[in-house]
Design a protein around this motif. Sequence first.
Motif, PDB file in Angstrom:
ATOM      1  N   LEU A  14       4.135  12.055  -4.347  1.00  0.00           N
ATOM      2  CA  LEU A  14       3.530  10.527  -4.794  1.00  0.00           C
ATOM      3  C   LEU A  14       2.139  10.780  -4.174  1.00  0.00           C
ATOM      4  O   LEU A  14       1.461   9.997  -4.837  1.00  0.00           O
ATOM      5  CB  LEU A  14       4.560   9.578  -4.066  1.00  0.00           C
ATOM      6  N   GLY A  15       1.921  11.212  -3.031  1.00  0.00           N
ATOM      7  CA  GLY A  15       0.371  11.081  -2.489  1.00  0.00           C
ATOM      8  C   GLY A  15       0.120   9.934  -1.681  1.00  0.00           C
ATOM      9  O   GLY A  15      -0.767   9.521  -1.465  1.00  0.00           O
ATOM     10  N   ALA A  34       5.578  -0.979  -3.632  1.00  0.00           N
ATOM     11  CA  ALA A  34       5.819  -0.624  -2.219  1.00  0.00           C
ATOM     12  C   ALA A  34       4.295  -0.151  -1.704  1.00  0.00           C
ATOM     13  O   ALA A  34       3.854  -0.398  -0.521  1.00  0.00           O
ATOM     14  CB  ALA A  34       6.890   0.425  -2.314  1.00  0.00           C
ATOM     15  N   VAL A  35       3.644   0.674  -2.295  1.00  0.00           N
ATOM     16  CA  VAL A  35       2.527   0.981  -2.150  1.00  0.00           C
ATOM     17  C   VAL A  35       1.560   0.130  -1.740  1.00  0.00           C
ATOM     18  O   VAL A  35       0.614  -0.012  -0.853  1.00  0.00           O
ATOM     19  CB  VAL A  35       1.797   2.073  -3.111  1.00  0.00           C
ATOM     20  N   TYR A  36       1.352  -1.123  -2.741  1.00  0.00           N
ATOM     21  CA  TYR A  36       0.557  -2.095  -2.750  1.00  0.00           C
ATOM     22  C   TYR A  36       0.904  -2.739  -1.236  1.00  0.00           C
ATOM     23  O   TYR A  36       0.045  -3.191  -0.696  1.00  0.00           O
ATOM     24  CB  TYR A  36       0.973  -3.019  -3.953  1.00  0.00           C
ATOM     25  N   LEU A  37       2.083  -3.092  -0.972  1.00  0.00           N
ATOM     26  CA  LEU A  37       2.521  -3.968   0.123  1.00  0.00           C
ATOM     27  C   LEU A  37       2.199  -3.117   1.408  1.00  0.00           C
ATOM     28  O   LEU A  37       1.920  -3.495   2.398  1.00  0.00           O
ATOM     29  CB  LEU A  37       4.011  -4.278   0.218  1.00  0.00           C
ATOM     30  N   ASP A  38       2.138  -1.754   1.402  1.00  0.00           N
ATOM     31  CA  ASP A  38       1.975  -0.857   2.414  1.00  0.00           C
ATOM     32  C   ASP A  38       0.576  -1.012   2.786  1.00  0.00           C
ATOM     33  O   ASP A  38       0.207  -0.772   3.690  1.00  0.00           O
ATOM     34  CB  ASP A  38       2.742   0.457   2.309  1.00  0.00           C
ATOM     35  N   GLY A  55      -2.333  -2.437   0.456  1.00  0.00           N
ATOM     36  CA  GLY A  55      -3.279  -3.025  -0.148  1.00  0.00           C
ATOM     37  C   GLY A  55      -3.638  -2.645  -1.674  1.00  0.00           C
ATOM     38  O   GLY A  55      -3.077  -1.432  -2.147  1.00  0.00           O
ATOM     39  N   PHE A  56      -4.204  -3.223  -2.689  1.00  0.00           N
ATOM     40  CA  PHE A  56      -4.481  -3.162  -4.028  1.00  0.00           C
ATOM     41  C   PHE A  56      -5.367  -2.060  -4.284  1.00  0.00           C
ATOM     42  O   PHE A  56      -5.029  -1.203  -5.020  1.00  0.00           O
ATOM     43  CB  PHE A  56      -5.101  -4.482  -4.494  1.00  0.00           C
ATOM     44  N   GLU A  57      -6.377  -1.523  -3.457  1.00  0.00           N
ATOM     45  CA  GLU A  57      -7.147  -0.519  -3.739  1.00  0.00           C
ATOM     46  C   GLU A  57      -6.570   0.781  -3.484  1.00  0.00           C
ATOM     47  O   GLU A  57      -6.593   1.604  -4.541  1.00  0.00           O
ATOM     48  CB  GLU A  57      -8.456  -0.489  -2.742  1.00  0.00           C
ATOM     49  N   VAL A  58      -5.822   0.970  -2.596  1.00  0.00           N
ATOM     50  CA  VAL A  58      -4.904   2.192  -2.511  1.00  0.00           C
ATOM     51  C   VAL A  58      -3.912   2.284  -3.707  1.00  0.00           C
ATOM     52  O   VAL A  58      -3.773   3.269  -4.100  1.00  0.00           O
ATOM     53  CB  VAL A  58      -4.104   2.245  -0.987  1.00  0.00           C
ATOM     54  N   LEU A  60      -4.099   5.305 -10.997  1.00  0.00           N
ATOM     55  CA  LEU A  60      -4.958   5.975 -11.653  1.00  0.00           C
ATOM     56  C   LEU A  60      -4.833   7.534 -11.422  1.00  0.00           C
ATOM     57  O   LEU A  60      -4.986   8.143 -12.634  1.00  0.00           O
ATOM     58  CB  LEU A  60      -6.437   5.596 -11.348  1.00  0.00           C
ATOM     59  N   ARG A  61      -4.631   8.103 -10.494  1.00  0.00           N
ATOM     60  CA  ARG A  61      -4.451   9.401 -10.007  1.00  0.00           C
ATOM     61  C   ARG A  61      -3.009   9.853 -10.854  1.00  0.00           C
ATOM     62  O   ARG A  61      -3.145  10.946 -11.590  1.00  0.00           O
ATOM     63  CB  ARG A  61      -4.217   9.698  -8.598  1.00  0.00           C
ATOM     64  N   LEU A  62      -1.940   9.108 -10.875  1.00  0.00           N
ATOM     65  CA  LEU A  62      -0.714   9.451 -11.231  1.00  0.00           C
ATOM     66  C   LEU A  62      -0.771   9.406 -13.020  1.00  0.00           C
ATOM     67  O   LEU A  62      -0.267  10.202 -13.493  1.00  0.00           O
ATOM     68  CB  LEU A  62       0.440   8.525 -10.953  1.00  0.00           C
TER      69      LEU A  62
END
Length: 228
Positions: A14-15, A126-130, A132-135, A141-143
């Motif tokens: 996932l990265g 999950a990534v957003y909650l962990d 934030g939006f920028e990450v 965009l990478r995936l």
Amino acid sequence: MKLSSDITDFMERLGHQFDKPELIIRALTHASISTKTRPDNQRLEFLGDRVLGLTMAEALFSADKAATEGQLAPRFNALVRKEACAEVAREIDLGAVLKLGRSEMMTGGRRKEALLADAMEAVIAAVYLDAGFEVARDLVLRLWGERVESVDADSRDAKTSLQEWAQARHLAPPKYVTISRDGPDHAPVFEIEAQLENGETARAKARAKRQAEQAAARALLDRMEKKA
């Protein structure tokens, strides 16, 4: 929280390494195995769909400053639809780490397009909650990669395009009839016939019913446009 090796391997694919590992566990938990103490990923799916939508809307808006709303909308739909989410999920082998109930596992749940797409949206949330939006945006965009840059300016859902074609000619909306369903329960193959009120039809086969409908719609639309 100690994570299993398959989950840590998935995070590598996932990265993103989670500061709150409970989020990725929840994102990968299907309703078929959830309990009061182990919530499923449906709420995360809801949020992830919005994070994905904003990311793609922003990317498309910035990429083509001359595009009209009518040009941007089909591009957006092509990037956020279930088929695209499931395709990305397969590329990172998300199905291998889905937590499913026995019934879903027995019927090939790890390969089902709808389950993969929903889980992909939940992982984005999950990534957003962990972090934030920028990450989350950068991860999406990478995936999605070249899909964002190469999305066809006229990209449009085939069923929607066929319905619009029919409406423009004062025909009833197309019908989709299941002709056959072959193969084992865990890997069925659907044959779908798209039908127009004027008697024109086209058939297509695929492992997912939605994909077969889309393929049949595309085949029928192509035929009608060649006759025009």
